[in-house]
Design a protein around this motif. Sequence first.
Motif, PDB file in Angstrom:
ATOM      1  N   ALA A  41       0.812  -1.213   0.000  1.00  0.00           N
ATOM      2  CA  ALA A  41       0.000   0.000   0.000  1.00  0.00           C
ATOM      3  C   ALA A  41       0.849   1.268   0.000  1.00  0.00           C
ATOM      4  CB  ALA A  41      -0.937   0.001   1.199  1.00  0.00           C
ATOM      5  N   ALA A  42       1.960   1.244   0.755  1.00  0.00           N
ATOM      6  CA  ALA A  42       2.750   2.461   0.949  1.00  0.00           C
ATOM      7  C   ALA A  42       3.965   2.568   0.036  1.00  0.00           C
ATOM      8  CB  ALA A  42       3.206   2.558   2.397  1.00  0.00           C
ATOM      9  N   GLY A  43       4.479   1.447  -0.402  1.00  0.00           N
ATOM     10  CA  GLY A  43       5.673   1.457  -1.240  1.00  0.00           C
ATOM     11  C   GLY A  43       6.948   1.305  -0.449  1.00  0.00           C
ATOM     12  N   GLU A  44       7.134   2.141   0.553  1.00  0.00           N
ATOM     13  CA  GLU A  44       8.372   2.105   1.334  1.00  0.00           C
ATOM     14  C   GLU A  44       8.084   2.652   2.723  1.00  0.00           C
ATOM     15  OE1 GLU A  44      12.633   3.006  -0.315  1.00  0.00           O
ATOM     16  OE2 GLU A  44      11.796   4.874   0.475  1.00  0.00           O
ATOM     17  N   LEU A  45       8.550   1.927   3.748  1.00  0.00           N
ATOM     18  CA  LEU A  45       8.276   2.329   5.128  1.00  0.00           C
ATOM     19  C   LEU A  45       9.453   2.011   6.034  1.00  0.00           C
ATOM     20  CD1 LEU A  45       4.677   0.805   5.439  1.00  0.00           C
ATOM     21  CD2 LEU A  45       5.210   3.252   5.332  1.00  0.00           C
ATOM     22  N   SER A  46       9.555   2.748   7.126  1.00  0.00           N
ATOM     23  CA  SER A  46      10.551   2.447   8.157  1.00  0.00           C
ATOM     24  C   SER A  46      10.002   1.361   9.080  1.00  0.00           C
ATOM     25  CB  SER A  46      10.862   3.698   8.977  1.00  0.00           C
ATOM     26  OG  SER A  46       9.734   4.070   9.745  1.00  0.00           O
ATOM     27  N   VAL A  47      10.874   0.763   9.871  1.00  0.00           N
ATOM     28  CA  VAL A  47      10.466  -0.275  10.821  1.00  0.00           C
ATOM     29  C   VAL A  47       9.409   0.273  11.783  1.00  0.00           C
ATOM     30  CG1 VAL A  47      11.230  -1.759  12.724  1.00  0.00           C
ATOM     31  CG2 VAL A  47      12.646  -1.523  10.694  1.00  0.00           C
ATOM     32  N   ASN A  48       9.648   1.455  12.333  1.00  0.00           N
ATOM     33  CA  ASN A  48       8.707   2.027  13.302  1.00  0.00           C
ATOM     34  C   ASN A  48       7.339   2.277  12.680  1.00  0.00           C
ATOM     35  OD1 ASN A  48      10.491   1.962  15.449  1.00  0.00           O
ATOM     36  ND2 ASN A  48      11.290   4.006  15.012  1.00  0.00           N
ATOM     37  N   HIS A  49       7.329   2.747  11.442  1.00  0.00           N
ATOM     38  CA  HIS A  49       6.056   3.002  10.774  1.00  0.00           C
ATOM     39  C   HIS A  49       5.316   1.682  10.518  1.00  0.00           C
ATOM     40  CE1 HIS A  49       3.874   5.764   7.700  1.00  0.00           C
ATOM     41  NE2 HIS A  49       3.023   5.064   8.414  1.00  0.00           N
ATOM     42  N   ILE A  50       6.053   0.663  10.075  1.00  0.00           N
ATOM     43  CA  ILE A  50       5.440  -0.659   9.868  1.00  0.00           C
ATOM     44  C   ILE A  50       4.902  -1.189  11.191  1.00  0.00           C
ATOM     45  CG2 ILE A  50       5.860  -3.059   9.196  1.00  0.00           C
ATOM     46  CD1 ILE A  50       8.060  -1.957   7.285  1.00  0.00           C
ATOM     47  N   ALA A  51       5.678  -1.045  12.261  1.00  0.00           N
ATOM     48  CA  ALA A  51       5.253  -1.527  13.586  1.00  0.00           C
ATOM     49  C   ALA A  51       3.942  -0.870  14.006  1.00  0.00           C
ATOM     50  CB  ALA A  51       6.349  -1.260  14.615  1.00  0.00           C
ATOM     51  N   ASP A  52       3.806   0.427  13.749  1.00  0.00           N
ATOM     52  CA  ASP A  52       2.560   1.129  14.066  1.00  0.00           C
ATOM     53  C   ASP A  52       1.394   0.565  13.253  1.00  0.00           C
ATOM     54  OD1 ASP A  52       3.790   2.793  15.903  1.00  0.00           O
ATOM     55  OD2 ASP A  52       4.016   4.461  14.490  1.00  0.00           O
TER      56      ASP A  52
END
Length: 121
Positions: A41-52
């Motif tokens: 959905a997002a294309g690219e994310l940081s670990v913290n953003h994925i965790a949220d």
Amino acid sequence: MSADKQQCGFLVESPYVELAVEVFGMLADATRVRIILALDAAGELSVNHIADIVDKSPAAVSQHLAKLRLARIVGTRQEGQRVFYRLENEHASQLVADAIFQAEHSLGGTPRHHHAGEDTR
């Protein structure tokens, strides 16, 4: 059977069958499936953003991402101290979508993805 399928290894005796089983094993985890959906959905994310997004601790998500990275399902890009994750190709997200479509069939009735003109993802 088309020539394309033969070239891609769609034969019973294909050496890719065992590797395909490993891919299914890697995707046989709800958190990993949610990570793939989030990245799709997002294309690219940081670990913290994925965790949220997946409602798990960053440490747990990091462990899942490490496994997905070893399986070459996700790749990374570093920007300073931050690491961003992305899907390496469209195949993992297609597998997840097809698995969700199959799950919809198990509920009976007409699955949502069979309704004409609706966005199914």
